[in-house]
Design a protein around this motif. Structure first.
Motif, mmCIF file in Angstrom:
data_model
loop_
_atom_site.group_PDB
_atom_site.id
_atom_site.type_symbol
_atom_site.label_atom_id
_atom_site.label_comp_id
_atom_site.label_asym_id
_atom_site.label_seq_id
_atom_site.Cartn_x
_atom_site.Cartn_y
_atom_site.Cartn_z
ATOM 1 N N HIS A 72 0.822 -1.198 0.000
ATOM 2 C CA HIS A 72 0.000 0.000 0.000
ATOM 3 C C HIS A 72 0.863 1.258 0.000
ATOM 4 O O HIS A 72 0.604 2.225 -0.727
ATOM 5 N N SER A 129 -9.448 3.426 -2.564
ATOM 6 C CA SER A 129 -9.746 3.130 -1.172
ATOM 7 C C SER A 129 -9.302 4.275 -0.248
ATOM 8 O O SER A 129 -9.894 4.491 0.798
ATOM 9 N N ASP A 130 -8.266 5.002 -0.627
ATOM 10 C CA ASP A 130 -7.784 6.097 0.203
ATOM 11 C C ASP A 130 -8.755 7.265 0.208
ATOM 12 O O ASP A 130 -8.972 7.917 1.228
ATOM 13 N N LEU A 339 -15.210 -9.970 -2.339
ATOM 14 C CA LEU A 339 -16.416 -9.639 -1.569
ATOM 15 C C LEU A 339 -16.163 -9.803 -0.077
ATOM 16 O O LEU A 339 -16.570 -8.967 0.739
ATOM 17 N N ALA A 341 -13.265 -9.734 1.441
ATOM 18 C CA ALA A 341 -12.073 -9.065 1.964
ATOM 19 C C ALA A 341 -12.463 -8.084 3.057
ATOM 20 O O ALA A 341 -13.527 -7.464 3.007
ATOM 21 N N SER A 342 -11.560 -7.955 4.039
ATOM 22 C CA SER A 342 -11.930 -7.136 5.195
ATOM 23 C C SER A 342 -11.804 -5.656 4.892
ATOM 24 O O SER A 342 -12.455 -4.842 5.527
ATOM 25 N N ASP A 343 -10.944 -5.310 3.945
ATOM 26 C CA ASP A 343 -10.812 -3.884 3.646
ATOM 27 C C ASP A 343 -10.997 -3.645 2.154
ATOM 28 O O ASP A 343 -10.843 -4.535 1.324
ATOM 29 N N ARG A 344 -11.283 -2.433 1.804
ATOM 30 C CA ARG A 344 -11.603 -2.074 0.439
ATOM 31 C C ARG A 344 -10.392 -2.215 -0.487
ATOM 32 O O ARG A 344 -10.522 -2.655 -1.630
ATOM 33 N N PHE A 345 -9.201 -1.844 0.041
ATOM 34 C CA PHE A 345 -7.979 -1.964 -0.767
ATOM 35 C C PHE A 345 -7.792 -3.392 -1.272
ATOM 36 O O PHE A 345 -7.620 -3.627 -2.469
ATOM 37 N N MET B 1 -3.653 3.355 6.554
ATOM 38 C CA MET B 1 -4.049 2.591 5.364
ATOM 39 C C MET B 1 -5.098 1.555 5.705
ATOM 40 O O MET B 1 -5.356 1.277 6.870
ATOM 41 N N LEU B 2 -5.628 0.967 4.696
ATOM 42 C CA LEU B 2 -6.585 -0.124 4.835
ATOM 43 C C LEU B 2 -7.720 0.222 5.794
ATOM 44 O O LEU B 2 -8.327 -0.639 6.383
ATOM 45 N N ARG B 3 -7.911 1.533 5.947
ATOM 46 C CA ARG B 3 -8.929 1.864 6.947
ATOM 47 C C ARG B 3 -10.321 1.786 6.376
ATOM 48 O O ARG B 3 -11.288 1.534 7.066
ATOM 49 N N SER B 4 -10.458 2.057 5.089
ATOM 50 C CA SER B 4 -11.809 2.001 4.542
ATOM 51 C C SER B 4 -12.268 0.559 4.517
ATOM 52 O O SER B 4 -11.597 -0.325 3.976
ATOM 53 N N THR B 5 -13.359 0.323 5.138
ATOM 54 C CA THR B 5 -13.839 -1.051 5.187
ATOM 55 C C THR B 5 -14.480 -1.436 3.862
ATOM 56 O O THR B 5 -14.908 -0.595 3.076
ATOM 57 N N ASN B 6 -14.518 -2.716 3.668
ATOM 58 C CA ASN B 6 -15.011 -3.250 2.411
ATOM 59 C C ASN B 6 -16.516 -3.427 2.501
ATOM 60 O O ASN B 6 -17.008 -4.503 2.810
ATOM 61 N N THR B 7 -17.204 -2.359 2.247
ATOM 62 C CA THR B 7 -18.659 -2.454 2.333
ATOM 63 C C THR B 7 -19.234 -2.571 0.931
ATOM 64 O O THR B 7 -19.450 -1.593 0.240
ATOM 65 N N VAL B 8 -19.402 -3.802 0.549
ATOM 66 C CA VAL B 8 -19.903 -4.042 -0.803
ATOM 67 C C VAL B 8 -21.155 -4.896 -0.703
ATOM 68 O O VAL B 8 -21.196 -5.865 0.070
ATOM 69 N N LYS B 10 -23.840 -7.651 -1.773
ATOM 70 C CA LYS B 10 -23.702 -8.952 -2.410
ATOM 71 C C LYS B 10 -24.149 -8.901 -3.873
ATOM 72 O O LYS B 10 -23.668 -9.663 -4.710
#
Lengths: 408, 588
Positions: A72, A129-130, A339, A341-345, B1-8, B10
């Protein structure tokens, strides 16, 4: 540290490797058949591919273990380097009429554009993601497109339309993933379709109708919608006129860019031979090493671009069907990992890489089956090709790394 | 980093996965279409891609002489050919072939141009390759494209004789000939076919059946082994033909005719079988072997001596005095003269305001029919012919095969011309000709034209008193020639006169007599005036000894006196055939 690495590997989605192993065996078996029957002494495509597996595996493990944080942190720097790298071949020697390769004094050339494919994906993933982008806003789509377009434009001039296509495609699903309005994505690709459809009256009529429906459903502001619609129609109408103002040699240059293997005899020789090889294979094929079109060399670039035709000839439709099932499983699995994955990146990287694989599978198979013009794109894990094998394994390493469920 | 959670949601996963599946289904369907639905079509294409079938020419049957000596044989020659459509780089091919065989590229190029027919047929570049050249070519195989080498059975000829007009030659079939053939014929463009002579007449017997060889070719037109399940079909050689020719006799006569123009036919009057057949000048029989080039062809065509003309069957000449037996038979049969009736020859004959000359200016004195034939007196016939009707004479002439087809087993023959009243009226007008024409006709001059072959058949009729068969070279025919219905006495008289012509010291044919004990010879000379220069020298004769009979017909174009030029040639034939030095085997 070893224990930590081992833990990392153990928690990776290793089921992917099983499917990749199957695809690799299919490719190696086919390459072996070619080398064996055509009496090619090593080093041949088979032996070289086997040797390339060693650095490829090492790089894959490295990509699996590398810290996500580091990826990253340094990806923008990497992006800068890779843009330079795809530029580098222009200072080197032309190989087979293109500037794709860098000669580092190694016994093989390197193709920086192969690496560029997934560096762009990671760069996009970080950017998307940032920044908490307002994806409802059309302008938010522009920077991501620009990120992909810069290296794409360079690659297009090498010229390598296939790779350029692969570089651009991940942008759309990745934007879609972060919530871009499909309508906006549609607007971005619409001019390209308008130009392509312009060559055929029926195609253009259908396209005009589709545009009308999409615009109606998206309900933009009236003057917006009208401008977009007629702008596209106008583009489609004006394009053939612009095309005609080009001199024949200029037209040919553009056509050669779209279809670099354009047969000077105009017979579509490669496509015909590829279809013949496939079609004559039938349901179960002629048997391993029995492909006459392959081994009598009617089939061009059979180790790389047209390996599907070799498989189709020797093992038949049955094997190609199994192969397609494996690929679709592999790609869907990556999306699934995205889908979960825990983070958006991480999720975006997985989506982007799955798109790269899909683009390769589609272009390669569709080309071999004569559905689209010839583009020199290899089939992942199956085709012969060092740079692409390395790149594919690195991407799988990334998938294993970013597809891991635990938090880093 | 990696702070934005993966809210997608289904649904996005389903949309993307659905798209992936959709793409794969399209690909799978396309493969299914190509590989299963259109499989047959593509299989056929794949076969066409890789299998090349070339025909193997069958060795033609041999042509043998009456003693079994080979006249025409085959020998295998290796030829290198190029298939235009499969050549990638012509210049490179030439270089490689030249390096391997030592044949210079200019020759190869010239041959390619000469023998080129179309892009899909092998075009011959070089022939008569040695094994050494061939193996060096084999080594360079990978550098060559569209090049094939093949064995080709080429005609080779007995060096002792030429007999080119009898044997004939082969020629490549062209498109117009194929169009003219019926659909069942398996001749292909470029095949060799008998074009003249026996090669043509007995084509179906000599030809045999072509074989086929199948082999795989790679994408560059290079041979890549045999094809499984496609065995080669071996060619079936043609049948031999046994001719009635006698090589030694033929050789003798051919050497006699060196630098002469004319014909000679020796045959057996009892069977009609021809022992020697010369038409001079001729051409080297191997001129046309295999594939003839345009250059060779033009040279032969342009020769003013017309070596291609088969003078025996297709040359027409006035018969001159050898015709006198026909007139004699007519005079005797119609009782227009008796054997004693005579004419006084002064060397010339006045007829109204014209003077007709005898060949002997000094005159023969008192002459009856016997002496008129023995000494070939013209004046006797000028006088005697005046009671003969022209149509009767024409009928009689045809009975003796003047102006009639001989039905020899050769592809073509000319009919010649025997004038009758209708013909003369047509040619000169109803009142445009008179008895004077008859006077000319009585000594075989004027409007009458015959072929040497007809004269040979005529001689055979005289020799056998009408019991002879059509002349032939291979196949004896079952049906005899229709004998002229004349009295035995007439036959006997005519034969006597002909024999006296040879034996009497003043007989014009005396020079033909080799004086072999027991050999009985009858003959007649002819010296036929013609507008082309010196008279044609004729001599016809038959000889019999111990029941073995031959007849000789010689004609030397512009050769002069028959008795002086043609008769001595006949003596050599008799000497050869009946003489003690002869190594002749028993004839069939």
């Amino acid at each position: 540290m070893i224990a930590e690495f081992w833990y990392k590997i153990k928690t990776s989605p290793l089921s992917l490797l099983f499917v990749i192993g199957l695809l690799l065996s299919l490719g190696l078996g086919t390459l072996y058949s070619i080398a064996q029957v055509q009496l090619q002494a090593p080093p041949n495509a088979f032996s070289k591919q086997v040797i390339f597996l060693i650095p490829a595996t090492i790089l894959m493990i490295f990509m699996t273990l590398v810290s996500k944080r580091l990826v990253h942190k340094y990806v923008y720097l990497g992006y800068g380097f890779i843009v330079l790298a795809v530029f580098l071949p222009f200072f080197g020697q032309k190989v087979a009429g293109t500037y794709r390769w860098i000669n580092l004094g190694l016994p093989f050339g390197l193709q920086p554009s192969e690496i560029a494919k997934w560096v762009i994906v990671i760069t996009l993933a970080r950017y998307l993601s940032d920044h908490n982008l307002q994806m409802n806003n059309f302008a938010s789509n522009l920077v991501p497109f620009a990120i992909a377009l810069i290296p794409t434009f360079i690659v297009l001039n090498q010229p390598d339309l296939g790779t350029a296509f692969v570089m651009m495609t991940p942008v759309i699903p990745m934007l879609f993933w972060v919530g871009a309005r499909p309508y906006h994505l549609f607007l971005i690709v619409a001019p390209l379709f308008s130009i392509l459809a312009a060559s055929n009256v029926l195609a253009f009529s259908i396209w005009a109708a589709i545009m009308a429906i999409v615009l109606y459903m998206a309900k933009p502001q009236l003057w917006h919608g009208v401008a977009i619609y007629f702008g596209n129609i106008f583009l489609g109408l004006i394009f053939p006129l612009l095309w005609d103002t080009l001199r024949p040699f200029q037209q040919k240059r553009v056509l050669t860019l779209i279809n670099p293997e354009l047969d000077p005899l105009g017979a579509g020789y490669q496509i015909i031979q590829s279809k013949t090889a496939l079609g004559s294979g039938g349901l179960f094929g002629k048997g391993w090493g029995q492909g006459t079109q392959t081994h009598l060399k009617f089939l061009p670039v059979q180790e790389s671009d047209f390996i599907v035709s070799v498989i189709g000839e020797e093992f038949g439709f049955a094997m190609l069907f199994i192969m397609l099932v494996l690929f679709s499983w592999l790609i869907v699995k990556m999306i699934k990992l995205g889908l979960n994955a825990s983070d958006r990146f991480s999720g975006l990287i997985l989506i982007g890489i799955s798109t790269i694989f899909l683009a390769h599978v589609f272009v390669n198979c569709a080309m071999s089956a004569g559905m689209i013009p010839v583009k020199g794109l290899p089939l992942p894990f199956v085709s012969y090709g060092g740079s692409f094998l390395l790149s594919s394994f690195m991407m799988i390493g990334l998938v294993l790394n970013f597809g891991r469920e635990e938090l880093d | 980093m990696l702070r934005s959670t993966n809210t997608v949601s289904k649904s996005k996963f389903w949309i993307l996965s659905g798209f992936v599946i959709f793409i794969h289904i399209i690909l799978a369907y396309r493969f299914f279409q190509l590989q299963v639905l259109d499989h047959d079509e593509y299989s056929r294409r794949a076969e066409n891609n890789r299998i090349r079938a070339t025909s193997i020419p069958a060795p033609r049957g041999l042509i043998l002489d009456r003693h079994g000596e080979i006249i025409v044989d085959n020998y295998p020659t290796y030829i290198v050919s190029a298939i235009g459509s499969e050549i990638v780089n012509k210049e490179k091919n030439y270089k490689v072939i030249s390096a391997a065989t030592g044949i210079d590229t200019a020759t190869l190029k010239k041959n390619y141009k000469n023998y080129y027919r179309n892009r899909f047929l092998p075009t011959r570049l070089a022939k008569d390759l040695t094994i050494g050249q061939l193996s060096r070519l084999e080594e360079a195989k990978d550098e060559l494209t569209g090049i094939i080498y093949s064995q080709f059975p080429e005609r080779i000829f007995n060096p002792k004789i030429r007999a080119s007009h009898v044997l004939g030659y082969l020629k490549e079939i062209d498109q117009s000939m194929i169009d003219g053939m019926d659909e069942n014929s398996d001749y292909q463009y470029g095949d060799l076919i008998g074009w003249s002579g026996l090669e043509r007449q007995y084509e179906s017997r000599l030809r045999g059946d072509k074989g086929v060889t199948y082999y795989q070719v790679d994408a560059f037109g290079r041979e890549a082994g045999n094809v499984e399940g496609h065995g080669n079909i071996l060619p079936n050689p043609g049948n031999d033909i046994h001719t009635t020719l006698d090589v030694s006799l033929q050789a003798l006569l051919e050497s006699e005719f060196k630098n002469k123009k004319g014909t000679a036919i020796v045959s057996n009057p009892r069977t009609g079988g021809i022992l020697a057949y010369v038409s001079a000048p001729d051409y080297k029989p191997d001129l046309f072997t295999g594939l003839i080039s345009n250059q060779d062809w033009k040279t032969v065509i342009a020769d003013t001596n017309r070596p291609l003309l088969n003078r025996v069957t297709n040359g027409t000449y006035p018969p001159g005095s050898i015709y006198k037996m026909v007139v004699g038979v007519e005079l005797l049969e119609k009782r227009l003269v008796t054997t004693d009736w005579s004419v006084f020859c002064t060397g010339a004959y006045e007829f109204y305001d014209r003077t007709f000359r005898c060949w002997d200016e000094n005159g023969h004195g008192k002459i009856n029919l016997e002496q008129a034939i023995v000494q070939s007196c013209d004046v006797y016939f000028y006088q005697a012919i005046q009671n003969v009707d022209i149509n009767d004479l024409a009928v009689r002439s045809k009975q003796f095969l003047h102006g009639a087809q001989t039905y020899i087993d050769l592809p073509t023959e000319m009919k010649g011309r025997v004038p009758d009243r209708q013909f003369m009226n047509k040619l000169h007008g109803r009142y445009g000709w008179s008895k004077g024409a008859m006077l000319n006709l009585s000594i075989g001059q004027g409007e009458i034209l015959v072929t040497p072959l007809q004269m040979a058949a005529y001689t055979n009729l005289l020799a056998t008193r009408g019991k002879t068969y059509p002349l032939h070279l291979v196949q004896k025919q079952d049906i005899m020639i229709n004998a002229p219905s004349i009295q035995i006495r007439t036959w006997a008289l005519i034969q006597d006169y002909m024999e006296l012509t040879i034996t009497q010291s003043n007989g014009t044919g005396r020079r033909s007599n080799p004086k072999i004990p027991g050999l009985r010879i009858g003959g007649k000379t002819g010296t036929a005036e013609n507008p082309h220069g010196e008279p044609h020298a004729w001599f016809i004769a038959y000889g019999e000894k111990d029941d073995d009979m031959i007849s000789i017909t010689i004609m030397i174009e512009n050769g002069g006196s028959g008795g002086e030029v043609a008769a001595p040639m006949a003596r050599k034939v008799f000497q050869h055939y009946y003489g003690p030095k002869s190594t002749k085997l028993v004839s069939k």
